[in-house]
Design a protein around this motif. Structure first.
Motif, PDB file in Angstrom:
ATOM      1  N   TYR A   1      -6.786 -10.534   2.706  1.00 22.38           N
ATOM      2  CA  TYR A   1      -6.901 -11.040   1.340  1.00 22.38           C
ATOM      3  C   TYR A   1      -7.624 -12.368   1.401  1.00 22.38           C
ATOM      4  O   TYR A   1      -7.511 -13.100   2.387  1.00 22.38           O
ATOM      5  CB  TYR A   1      -5.519 -11.215   0.697  1.00 22.38           C
TER       6      TYR A   1
ATOM      7  N   ARG B   1       1.081  -5.343  -8.317  1.00 22.80           N
ATOM      8  CA  ARG B   1       0.502  -4.060  -8.772  1.00 22.80           C
ATOM      9  C   ARG B   1       1.179  -2.893  -8.070  1.00 22.80           C
ATOM     10  O   ARG B   1       1.534  -1.882  -8.696  1.00 22.80           O
ATOM     11  CB  ARG B   1      -1.000  -4.020  -8.488  1.00 22.80           C
ATOM     12  N   GLN B   2       1.382  -3.028  -6.746  1.00 24.04           N
ATOM     13  CA  GLN B   2       2.046  -1.963  -5.991  1.00 24.04           C
ATOM     14  C   GLN B   2       3.472  -1.744  -6.481  1.00 24.04           C
ATOM     15  O   GLN B   2       3.916  -0.599  -6.640  1.00 24.04           O
ATOM     16  CB  GLN B   2       2.045  -2.306  -4.504  1.00 24.04           C
ATOM     17  N   ALA B   3       4.197  -2.822  -6.723  1.00 23.91           N
ATOM     18  CA  ALA B   3       5.578  -2.714  -7.211  1.00 23.91           C
ATOM     19  C   ALA B   3       5.617  -2.076  -8.597  1.00 23.91           C
ATOM     20  O   ALA B   3       6.500  -1.260  -8.891  1.00 23.91           O
ATOM     21  CB  ALA B   3       6.237  -4.095  -7.232  1.00 23.91           C
ATOM     22  N   ARG B   4       4.670  -2.437  -9.454  1.00 26.00           N
ATOM     23  CA  ARG B   4       4.625  -1.845 -10.796  1.00 26.00           C
ATOM     24  C   ARG B   4       4.338  -0.353 -10.719  1.00 26.00           C
ATOM     25  O   ARG B   4       4.958   0.451 -11.431  1.00 26.00           O
ATOM     26  CB  ARG B   4       3.572  -2.558 -11.638  1.00 26.00           C
ATOM     27  N   ASN B   5       3.391   0.043  -9.857  1.00 27.79           N
ATOM     28  CA  ASN B   5       3.089   1.467  -9.687  1.00 27.79           C
ATOM     29  C   ASN B   5       4.283   2.222  -9.130  1.00 27.79           C
ATOM     30  O   ASN B   5       4.568   3.354  -9.551  1.00 27.79           O
ATOM     31  CB  ASN B   5       1.867   1.652  -8.787  1.00 27.79           C
ATOM     32  N   GLN B   6       4.989   1.603  -8.191  1.00 21.84           N
ATOM     33  CA  GLN B   6       6.185   2.235  -7.637  1.00 21.84           C
ATOM     34  C   GLN B   6       7.245   2.404  -8.723  1.00 21.84           C
ATOM     35  O   GLN B   6       7.906   3.442  -8.805  1.00 21.84           O
ATOM     36  CB  GLN B   6       6.727   1.398  -6.482  1.00 21.84           C
ATOM     37  N   GLN B   7       7.402   1.412  -9.585  1.00 22.27           N
ATOM     38  CA  GLN B   7       8.387   1.505 -10.661  1.00 22.27           C
ATOM     39  C   GLN B   7       8.031   2.622 -11.636  1.00 22.27           C
ATOM     40  O   GLN B   7       8.915   3.323 -12.138  1.00 22.27           O
ATOM     41  CB  GLN B   7       8.521   0.173 -11.394  1.00 22.27           C
TER      42      GLN B   7
ATOM     43  N   GLN C   1       6.547   5.405 -10.847  1.00 17.22           N
ATOM     44  CA  GLN C   1       6.938   6.653 -10.176  1.00 17.22           C
ATOM     45  C   GLN C   1       8.449   6.851 -10.209  1.00 17.22           C
ATOM     46  O   GLN C   1       8.941   7.958 -10.423  1.00 17.22           O
ATOM     47  CB  GLN C   1       6.425   6.652  -8.739  1.00 17.22           C
TER      48      GLN C   1
ATOM     49  N   ASN D   1      -0.880 -10.727  -6.395  1.00 15.87           N
ATOM     50  CA  ASN D   1      -1.241  -9.810  -7.475  1.00 15.87           C
ATOM     51  C   ASN D   1      -1.270  -8.372  -6.984  1.00 15.87           C
ATOM     52  O   ASN D   1      -0.834  -7.456  -7.690  1.00 15.87           O
ATOM     53  CB  ASN D   1      -2.578 -10.209  -8.099  1.00 15.87           C
ATOM     54  N   ASP D   2      -1.749  -8.150  -5.755  1.00 13.44           N
ATOM     55  CA  ASP D   2      -1.755  -6.797  -5.192  1.00 13.44           C
ATOM     56  C   ASP D   2      -0.332  -6.292  -4.969  1.00 13.44           C
ATOM     57  O   ASP D   2      -0.013  -5.136  -5.286  1.00 13.44           O
ATOM     58  CB  ASP D   2      -2.555  -6.763  -3.888  1.00 13.44           C
ATOM     59  N   LEU D   3       0.536  -7.136  -4.440  1.00 13.90           N
ATOM     60  CA  LEU D   3       1.933  -6.739  -4.235  1.00 13.90           C
ATOM     61  C   LEU D   3       2.619  -6.400  -5.559  1.00 13.90           C
ATOM     62  O   LEU D   3       3.379  -5.430  -5.642  1.00 13.90           O
ATOM     63  CB  LEU D   3       2.697  -7.844  -3.506  1.00 13.90           C
TER      64      LEU D   3
END
Length: 72
Positions: free
Chosen positions: A26, A38-44, A46, A34-36
């Motif tokens: 990074y 985004r990943q957490a939001r996408n996981q939520q 799912q 911000n990437d972390l």
């Protein structure tokens, strides 16, 4: 539009963040955080989808098992 935040990190977390930037994964800590997020939001998303499907199955009579029983 970006908002500015002040965040405090434990020493191990700060060292890990610095190592990610130092390894050129990074360009800075903000990009990494911000990437972390985004990943957490996408996981939520799912997780919410799966829980919704389980709830729908419970209500339909497809299964008599509870959400907790299905997930264990």
């Amino acid at each position: 539009m970006m908002s500015r935040q002040g965040i405090f990190f434990t020493k191990p977390n700060d060292e890990w963040l610095k190592s990610q930037v130092d390894n050129q994964k990074y360009s800075n800590k903000s990009e990494l955080l911000n990437d972390l997020i985004r990943q957490a939001r996408n996981q939520q998303i799912q997780i919410d989808y799966a829980e919704g499907k389980i709830e729908k199955a419970e209500k339909s009579g497809f299964t008599k098992d509870s959400k907790e029983q299905i997930l264990t």
